[in-house]
Design an enzyme around this catalytic site. Structure first.
Site, PDB file in Angstrom:
ATOM      1  N   CYS A 100      42.117  58.059  32.417  1.00 28.83           N
ATOM      2  CA  CYS A 100      43.392  57.915  33.126  1.00 28.83           C
ATOM      3  C   CYS A 100      43.421  58.833  34.351  1.00 28.83           C
ATOM      4  CB  CYS A 100      44.556  58.258  32.198  1.00 28.83           C
ATOM      5  SG  CYS A 100      46.172  58.164  33.029  1.00 28.83           S
ATOM      6  N   ASP A 202      38.306  45.366  38.553  1.00 29.41           N
ATOM      7  CA  ASP A 202      38.285  44.243  39.496  1.00 29.41           C
ATOM      8  C   ASP A 202      37.875  42.911  38.871  1.00 29.41           C
ATOM      9  OD1 ASP A 202      38.959  46.222  41.246  1.00 29.41           O
ATOM     10  OD2 ASP A 202      37.079  46.219  42.360  1.00 29.41           O
ATOM     11  N   GLY A 224      42.064  44.484  33.025  1.00 31.09           N
ATOM     12  CA  GLY A 224      43.354  45.159  33.106  1.00 31.09           C
ATOM     13  C   GLY A 224      44.330  44.458  34.008  1.00 31.09           C
ATOM     14  N   ARG A 225      44.421  44.899  35.267  1.00 33.48           N
ATOM     15  CA  ARG A 225      45.439  44.400  36.189  1.00 33.48           C
ATOM     16  C   ARG A 225      45.367  42.895  36.393  1.00 33.48           C
ATOM     17  NH1 ARG A 225      43.992  47.548  41.274  1.00 33.48           N
ATOM     18  NH2 ARG A 225      41.936  47.470  40.280  1.00 33.48           N
TER      19      ARG A 225
END
Length: 326
Positions: A100, A202, A224-225
């Site tokens: 993190c 990515d 993730g995103r």
């Protein structure tokens, strides 16, 4: 915890990967999910009346058992928290956060700050392993900065302690989320380790999956995103990896799933908190749809479930009307 090949995992994201998000992704082919980050110290010292940990650790009966992600820098506290979390009987593994980049986490020596202190990182992993019978994994970055690219050192420590795998985000902490993930660097880490390595960073389109696995040689991906507002990314990635055409996601499907996510979130966290948290998800669900830009401001101002539901249904009517005219 299963080890399917390749692993398509949902990355832990603070304020995002609660059970509604995890369940939606699992339904689309994600085969490994993780809770939001849980502070070892916070969990051990929080009063029973503090609901935040009830939310963080909630698991839906219909979702495959997730891993719980734990962060901290004190070995004793990490060990105690790992033991208590294991005894809940609701998690499939314990994932240690050493990646993190958030300032408030790094400033107290936790998350990616442990990349600057390999001895402490070893002690943290050792304490967790010694206090649980669950599989233990670790998620990290290439290094804290260009002068501390020590993911390999961390990985060797992890494999010596018997960790199941290591996930590497292809950036340093200093980079945060800027630039491009360095898959070549992840490949070099993977080549020097005997435990499986997952690549992270990515993954935004189905075609990214085979390309990144090919470039890194990793055992799987952690997404993730890219999965925000797009749980179908897992379905598309699996289809691409299997050599099948990607099933298109219709506007109706996007809106239906957004409505379901809204229903689950309000039922889970209540009308006020559920609506507040859903506003950040809905912008992703409708991204790229005709009329979405104009609607986004209204979504961000909505205060009730009924308002959000009405706006989504209005968008569907607009999109359907435009499609009928074509």
């Amino acid at each position: 915890m299963i080890d399917p090949s390749p692993i398509l995992a949902l990355a832990p994201m603070a304020g995002i990967t609660d059970w509604p998000m995890r369940l939606l992704c699992a339904e689309q082919g994600c085969n490994y999910t993780t809770t939001e980050m849980v502070s070892a110290m916070g969990y051990l010292t929080a009063p029973d009346s503090l609901y935040v940990y009830q939310y963080l650790l909630a698991v839906h009966p219909d979702e495959p058992r997730p891993a719980v992600q734990l962060f901290g820098h004190h070995p004793d506290l990490m060990g105690q928290a790992a033991q208590r979390l294991s005894e809940l009987g609701r998690f499939s593994a314990i994932d240690i956060n050493m990646g993190c980049p958030a300032r408030k986490v790094v400033s107290i020596g936790e998350g990616s700050a442990l990349l600057l202190n390999p001895n402490q990182a070893y002690k943290v992993m050792e304490a967790v392993v010694n206090h649980t019978t669950l599989p233990v994994t670790v998620k990290t970055r290439l290094g804290f900065d260009q002068n501390s690219m020590n993911a390999v050192e961390l990985g060797r420590a992890a494999q010596s302690l018997g960790l199941r795998w290591m996930c590497v985000h292809g950036r340093t902490r200093e980079q945060q989320y800027s630039g491009q993930a360095d898959y070549g660097a992840i490949a070099r880490v993977r080549e020097q380790l005997s435990i499986p390595v997952l690549a992270n960073g990515d993954v935004f389109a189905p075609g990214d999956a085979p390309r990144i696995l090919r470039e890194t040689g990793c055992s799987g991906l952690m997404i993730g995103r890219g999965a925000m507002g797009d749980p179908w990314l897992f379905r598309g990635a699996r289809e691409t990896l299997d050599g099948r055409p990607v099933t298109p996601v219709t506007a109706r499907e996007r809106i239906d799933v957004a409505l379901l996510h809204l229903e689950w979130m309000v039922g889970y966290k209540g009308p006020r908190q559920g609506v507040l948290e859903m506003r950040k998800h809905l912008g992703h669900y409708i991204g790229g749809m005709r009329g979405a830009t104009a609607l986004r401001r209204e979504l961000n101002m909505a205060k009730t479930e009924e308002e959000l539901r009405g706006l989504l249904l209005r968008l569907w009517e607009e999109v359907r009307g435009q499609e009928d005219q074509e």
